[in-house]
Enzyme design. Sequence first.
Site, PDB file in Angstrom:
ATOM      1  CB  SER A  79      -1.080  -0.098   1.181  1.00 54.63           C
ATOM      2  OG  SER A  79      -1.886  -0.998   1.113  1.00 54.63           O
ATOM      3  NE  ARG A 100       0.792   4.717   9.326  1.00 54.66           N
ATOM      4  CZ  ARG A 100       1.175   3.271   9.302  1.00 54.66           C
ATOM      5  NH1 ARG A 100       0.353   2.426   9.034  1.00 54.66           N
ATOM      6  NH2 ARG A 100       2.452   3.036   9.128  1.00 54.66           N
ATOM      7  CG  HIS A 135      -1.812   2.789   4.619  1.00 57.80           C
ATOM      8  ND1 HIS A 135      -2.258   2.465   6.176  1.00 57.80           N
ATOM      9  CD2 HIS A 135      -1.751   1.802   4.063  1.00 57.80           C
ATOM     10  CE1 HIS A 135      -2.333   0.885   5.947  1.00 57.80           C
ATOM     11  NE2 HIS A 135      -2.064   0.685   4.634  1.00 57.80           N
TER      12      HIS A 135
END
Length: 211
Positions: free
Chosen positions: A16, A39, A42
């Site tokens: 990812s 982050r 994601h």
Amino acid sequence: MQRTQFVKPEEIEKRSMEIIQKELGERTFPEPEYSVIRRCIHTSADFDYADNLYFTPKAVKIGMDALRSGAHIVTDTTMAMAGINKRVLKSFGGEVHCFIGDEDVAREAKERGMTRSAVSMDRAALLKEPLIIAVGNAPTALIRLYDLIQEGRICPVLIVAVPVGFVNVVEAKELILTAGIPCIAARGRKGGSNIAAAVINAMLYAEAQDQ
């Protein structure tokens, strides 16, 4: 239709992050801010966070140092609290608090004509530990937090200001940016409890890797 191949959790995250890097192309961001941006993308699959995340100077470094020193975290939702990696947080001596479900908070909010999220900031002001305040849902929490800061009743090490929505959300974020406290904010309407947790986890994981 071809059957999806089983992929281990750690491999899913690795792949990812590679996809995120590829889709960002040649865009570059300084670290440790980039770790927070990645982050959040994601967590949400929303590349807008590459543009709408705002960092006051050295905010991420300040947050990482505070976590390393055992700072506690106060969130405005149980969802954000659930999403924070408490095992890593505990390894640094920190804890996470959420007062939204406390009966006395609900009672006081009704008596004062305030939201429970706002009263939760009053509870945060009673804690003695260094604090990171992570707001992912309620702009009223940010507005009350601003008032408490102005009154000298609370001085968090860092504010994560990422509530989502339409009413007073943008205004509350912009207000908290004037409070003089290090801040990470998702400007505009986007955000959420998952984003609040993602910001905290990005700092926790970066700090854990540095050890």
